[in-house]
Design a protein around this motif. Structure first.
Motif, PDB file in Angstrom:
ATOM      1  N   SER A   5       0.829  -1.208   0.000  1.00 39.42           N
ATOM      2  CA  SER A   5       0.000   0.000   0.000  1.00 39.42           C
ATOM      3  C   SER A   5       0.861   1.254   0.000  1.00 39.42           C
ATOM      4  O   SER A   5       0.578   2.227  -0.703  1.00 39.42           O
ATOM      5  CB  SER A   5      -0.929   0.022   1.219  1.00 39.42           C
ATOM      6  N   ALA A   8       2.272   1.821  -3.449  1.00 35.25           N
ATOM      7  CA  ALA A   8       1.260   2.356  -4.358  1.00 35.25           C
ATOM      8  C   ALA A   8       1.038   3.855  -4.124  1.00 35.25           C
ATOM      9  O   ALA A   8       0.953   4.639  -5.069  1.00 35.25           O
ATOM     10  CB  ALA A   8      -0.059   1.590  -4.197  1.00 35.25           C
ATOM     11  N   VAL A   9       0.954   4.251  -2.865  1.00 35.51           N
ATOM     12  CA  VAL A   9       0.778   5.674  -2.552  1.00 35.51           C
ATOM     13  C   VAL A   9       2.007   6.473  -2.997  1.00 35.51           C
ATOM     14  O   VAL A   9       1.880   7.563  -3.567  1.00 35.51           O
ATOM     15  CB  VAL A   9       0.507   5.874  -1.039  1.00 35.51           C
ATOM     16  N   GLY A  12       1.926   7.009  -6.775  1.00 37.24           N
ATOM     17  CA  GLY A  12       1.029   8.098  -7.154  1.00 37.24           C
ATOM     18  C   GLY A  12       1.622   9.462  -6.867  1.00 37.24           C
ATOM     19  O   GLY A  12       1.467  10.403  -7.635  1.00 37.24           O
ATOM     20  N   TYR A  24      -1.461   6.584 -13.940  1.00 36.92           N
ATOM     21  CA  TYR A  24      -2.653   6.149 -13.218  1.00 36.92           C
ATOM     22  C   TYR A  24      -3.108   4.737 -13.572  1.00 36.92           C
ATOM     23  O   TYR A  24      -3.768   4.088 -12.764  1.00 36.92           O
ATOM     24  CB  TYR A  24      -3.808   7.143 -13.340  1.00 36.92           C
ATOM     25  N   LEU A  27      -1.158   2.437 -11.312  1.00 33.82           N
ATOM     26  CA  LEU A  27      -1.613   2.718  -9.950  1.00 33.82           C
ATOM     27  C   LEU A  27      -2.979   2.081  -9.698  1.00 33.82           C
ATOM     28  O   LEU A  27      -3.197   1.461  -8.656  1.00 33.82           O
ATOM     29  CB  LEU A  27      -1.672   4.221  -9.708  1.00 33.82           C
ATOM     30  N   ALA A  28      -3.887   2.203 -10.644  1.00 33.98           N
ATOM     31  CA  ALA A  28      -5.216   1.607 -10.490  1.00 33.98           C
ATOM     32  C   ALA A  28      -5.123   0.081 -10.419  1.00 33.98           C
ATOM     33  O   ALA A  28      -5.806  -0.551  -9.599  1.00 33.98           O
ATOM     34  CB  ALA A  28      -6.125   2.032 -11.641  1.00 33.98           C
ATOM     35  N   ALA A  30      -2.492  -1.684  -9.452  1.00 33.02           N
ATOM     36  CA  ALA A  30      -1.862  -2.032  -8.175  1.00 33.02           C
ATOM     37  C   ALA A  30      -2.858  -1.920  -7.026  1.00 33.02           C
ATOM     38  O   ALA A  30      -2.931  -2.807  -6.169  1.00 33.02           O
ATOM     39  CB  ALA A  30      -0.650  -1.139  -7.921  1.00 33.02           C
ATOM     40  N   CYS A  31      -3.647  -0.859  -6.999  1.00 24.63           N
ATOM     41  CA  CYS A  31      -4.629  -0.685  -5.926  1.00 24.63           C
ATOM     42  C   CYS A  31      -5.685  -1.782  -5.958  1.00 24.63           C
ATOM     43  O   CYS A  31      -6.091  -2.293  -4.911  1.00 24.63           O
ATOM     44  CB  CYS A  31      -5.282   0.689  -6.020  1.00 24.63           C
ATOM     45  N   ALA A  32      -6.137  -2.148  -7.155  1.00 29.53           N
ATOM     46  CA  ALA A  32      -7.129  -3.219  -7.271  1.00 29.53           C
ATOM     47  C   ALA A  32      -6.557  -4.546  -6.781  1.00 29.53           C
ATOM     48  O   ALA A  32      -7.220  -5.296  -6.058  1.00 29.53           O
ATOM     49  CB  ALA A  32      -7.606  -3.344  -8.712  1.00 29.53           C
ATOM     50  N   ILE A  34      -4.010  -4.987  -4.663  1.00 34.07           N
ATOM     51  CA  ILE A  34      -3.788  -4.909  -3.213  1.00 34.07           C
ATOM     52  C   ILE A  34      -5.117  -5.098  -2.471  1.00 34.07           C
ATOM     53  O   ILE A  34      -5.200  -5.826  -1.489  1.00 34.07           O
ATOM     54  CB  ILE A  34      -3.123  -3.572  -2.829  1.00 34.07           C
ATOM     55  N   GLY A  35      -6.171  -4.441  -2.961  1.00 30.73           N
ATOM     56  CA  GLY A  35      -7.484  -4.595  -2.345  1.00 30.73           C
ATOM     57  C   GLY A  35      -8.006  -6.016  -2.445  1.00 30.73           C
ATOM     58  O   GLY A  35      -8.542  -6.565  -1.478  1.00 30.73           O
TER      59      GLY A  35
END
Length: 123
Positions: A5, A8-9, A12, A24, A27-28, A30-32, A34-35
């Motif tokens: 996390s 990822a931050v 960005g 982006y 980043l999107a 990676a966030c998906a 990680i979630g």
């Protein structure tokens, strides 16, 4: 999970705020991921997962409502700020509001979204 996390931050932040597609998109993704990993690894009761889905659906609905084309009079009553901005910077809107034929354009009545940048809102 916390380290991923943080990366990822940081991505960005260091990628110019992730405003460019090359920044982006990863980043999107990676966030998906990680979630998704957090949901799989964690022990989340189904009731809380339902609240997550409901919250994400509410956010999507609010974003979609900003993209609904509205006649200029209704737009002005719902979002006076959008009306002021579009009058000053959008020639088609100013023509529809102040033009000689009222709000008529070739394809019928002119309609505009609440968002002043619909493509970016959709993105």
């Amino acid at each position: 999970m916390i380290g991923a996390s943080l990366v990822a931050v940081a991505w960005g932040t260091f990628a110019f705020g992730a405003v460019y597609e090359w920044a982006y998109v990863p980043l999107a993704i990676a966030c998906a991921l990680i979630g998704l990993a957090g949901l799989i690894r964690g022990h989340v009761p189904l009731q809380r997962l339902g609240l997550l889905v409901l919250g994400l659906a509410a956010i999507a609905l609010v974003g979609a409502l900003q993209l609904v084309p509205l006649p200029p009079d209704l737009l002005k009553s719902i979002s006076p700020g959008s009306d002021r901005f579009l009058r000053a910077y959008h020639f088609g809107y100013a023509l529809a509001v102040n033009g000689p034929s009222g709000a008529e354009v070739d394809a019928g009545p002119a309609r505009f979204a609440i968002s002043v940048a619909p493509r970016q809102t959709m993105l």
